[in-house]
Each structure stands twice: as C-alpha cells, then as structure tokens.
Design an enzyme around this catalytic site. Structure first.
Site: not given
Ligand code: ACO
Length: 332
Positions: A114, A253, A283
C-alpha cells in the site's frame, strides 16, 4: 537539488473497473453488514475487476489517461507499483509499457504494497535526479480482490481494485508539482501482520487453500498505521521547513476512514483538509493515493497551489510520505 533535476508532476490519470459491489451485495455471501463495514471502515462500495481483467489491464488504462493529461506520450521509463503482478515472474511493467505502445523503454515493478505509489515516486524521482530519465510514467495498480478469501470477512470488505498514475518530468525544485522531501521506511519484523503465506519462493505450494489469500491482524495494523503515518508526515514537514498549518490537503493511503481521521487528529490537521474517497473505492493498495488525487481534482477540492501532504502505510511493513504544491494538472 541540481537545477532541472527535480521530479515534477505533469499528468494524472485514474481507472476503476466498472463493476460496483456495495456492502449489501457483500453481506449476501458473507457474515457481515453494511452498518458494520460503514461504521468500522467508512467504505460503502468498491470496484471489482472481472475475472478476465488483471493488474496490467487496469494499469494500461490509468497510464494512458495520465499520458493524455500530460499532453504527451513520450516517457523514458515506467515504474509500476503493485503487489498483485499478473505473474510471479516476470514483472508486469514491461507488459504495461507494451500495452501503451511504449515497448523499448525501461520498465519495472516496485512492490511496497500500500506504500508502493510513494516508493515508486521516489524511485522515478531518483531516475530523473540521476539523469537516467527525463520523463517517467508512475502507475499504482492492484487487483486486491484476487488476494482476498471470498469467505474471510476480515479482509474481503476492505479491499477494492483500481489503478492511478502520474507522469513525472524533469524540472526545478521551486516549480508547482515538484516533489518535496520523501521519507520512506520499512519493518520486516512485522511482515506477518499482513501476509499471503503461500505461492512465493518460501512456500510455493500449500495444502491449505487459505494460505494463498491475504491474512491480516487488523487491529494491530490499525495502530501501527496511525502512528507511522503521523510520524513520517511530521518528518517531511520538518525537512521542508513547514508546519501542519501549511498543509491544504492531506492525501493519505485510503485503508480505513478511521485511520485517516485518527492520523489527521494526531497531526493536528482539521478534518476538512482530509481527502477521502474510500467510501466508493475501498482500499485499492498502490492505486489509492493517485485515485484520491484524481477524485479530489474532479470534485474541485484539490486545486492548483494547494500544498499537499501524501502519506501511506502498508504490508511489509512499509510506510512513507512526501509533499508537493499541486500544479495546474487535471486528470486525463
Ligand atoms: N463484519 C462484521 N463483523 C466483523 C467483520 C465484518 N466484516 N470483521 C470483523 N468483525 C468482528 C470481529 O469478529 C470482532 O468481533 P468480536 O468482538 O465478537 O470478536 C469485531 O467485529 C471487532 O473486530 P476488530 O478486528 O477488532 O475490528 P476493528 O475495529 O479493528 O476493525 C478493521 C477491523 C476494519 C480491519 C481495522 O482493524 C482496520 O482497518 N485495520 C487496518 C487495515 C489496514 O490499514 N491495512 C493496511 C494496509 S493494507 C495493505 O498493505 C495490504
């Protein structure tokens, strides 16, 4: 930085697969609910790639849009941030380059999960600073739905598929769009917190099907994410000689709305500076920051001249941050 050797954002692109899966649809096959997912994560829906669509396909779409936004398809290198490459070997970036009609250029993957987009920006910035490339296409693309066990309610509701990209060109450090200080970290001691145990070189084959899917110790990851993102954000602000009050937009993020809010609170950043599109994307791993940038440009909340703080956290563990002043660039 030597004049003309800074990396400057010159284009932005995004791509989401068309299929929308909302929380109610997920709740029909999983022991969960729209209420649980919304209140614990802020996610309402996510995009899921069809079975015949892969990371390379999403990356080609987002990359093409970024090249259009930049007004030129001339680039010397392509850096693809992904942890869901189409194959374990080779890297997917050369296939993305070919898909964009760019066969021949330098192309390679960066896997920092990520945090991958920030790692890829740093890598591309290094290519430019070193005089190896003048223009670099940086893409973050992931199909995390492939890594989630369809029966695991602790991961499936959280992730979505997507891709986002920027074009970086060589320019000056004082130009709008120039990447500021970059701060990157990792801690492999904590790799087991978020891991796909099987399929790699350590354990090619497992008799346990769940070993091929992502396992996550969510609550511990949550705690680390908030602390590390805040710490790293403070580091880049300090290196740039700036204060939290100078930040117009916080593009973190998009892992969990509560993580974004808690990190902003730790930093003392007002909530109206937080860019959050997680409600409709989930996500998307390496794609999440460029997708959030593109959404914020589209809805007018991110405008040229805004001071943007980007920070990410992911499996590895990895984390990092950077700063820039948003240039006059719109998603292509
Ligand atoms: N639906 C309903 N109930 C659920 C679900 C679900 N989908 N998932 C868990 N629960 C239950 C649990 O079983 C538990 O029940 P119990 O109290 O009876 O034991 C309860 O809800 C609370 O579970 P927690 O896991 O403690 O819930 P938490 O508030 O921590 O939220 C979450 C879980 C959303 C995963 C959160 O911990 C999180 O976002 N963590 C961070 C994830 C992240 O940042 N990943 C980083 C990067 S991702 C990458 O790099 C790949």
């Amino acid at each position: 930085m030597q004049k003309g050797h800074s990396a400057v954002v010159a284009g932005l692109g995004a791509w989401l697969p068309p299929r929308v899966v909302d929380n109610d649809e997920l709740s029909r096959s999983l022991d969960t609910s729209d209420e649980w997912i919304r209140t614990r994560t802020g996610i309402r829906e996510r995009r899921i790639a069809d079975a015949d669509t892969s990371t390379v396909d999403l990356a080609v779409q987002a990359g093409g849009n970024a090249l259009r936004s930049a007004g030129s398809d001339v680039v010397d290198a392509l850096v693809l941030a992904t942890s869901t490459a189409d194959q374990l070997c080779p890297a997917s970036a050369p296939q993305v380059a070919s898909g964009l009609g760019l066969s021949g250029i330098a192309a390679f993957d960066v896997n920092a999960v990520c945090s991958g987009f920030l790692y890829a920006l740093a890598t591309a910035g290094g290519l430019i600073a070193g005089g190896i490339a003048n223009r670099v296409l940086v893409i973050g693309a992931d199909v995390f739905s492939r890594l989630c066990d369809p029966e695991d309610r602790s991961t499936l509701p959280i992730f979505g598929d997507g891709a986002g990209a920027v074009v970086l060109r060589a320019g000056d450090a004082d130009e709008p769009g120039a990447l500021g200080p970059i701060d990157l970290h990792s801690d492999g001691e904590l790799a087991d917190l978020l891991i796909v145990p099987a399929g790699g070189a350590r354990q090619r084959v497992s008799a346990e099907p769940h070993d091929y899917f992502l396992t996550m110790q969510g609550t511990t990851v949550f705690r680390h994410a908030c602390a590390r993102m805040a710490e790293s954000a403070r580091t880049v602000l300090e290196r740039a000689g700036q204060d939290v009050a100078d930040v117009d937009r916080f593009v973190g993020h998009q892992a969990n709305l509560r993580i974004l809010q808690a990190t902003a609170k730790q930093l003392g950043l007002p909530e109206d500076r937080v860019v959050a599109n997680i409600a409709r994307t989930g996500n998307t791993s390496a794609a999440s920051i460029p997708l959030a940038l593109a959404d914020a440009c589209e809805d007018g909340s991110l405008r040229p001249g805004h001071r943007v703080l980007m920070t990410a956290f992911g499996a590895g563990l990895t984390w990092g941050s950077t700063l820039l002043t948003w240039p006059d660039v719109k998603p292509g």
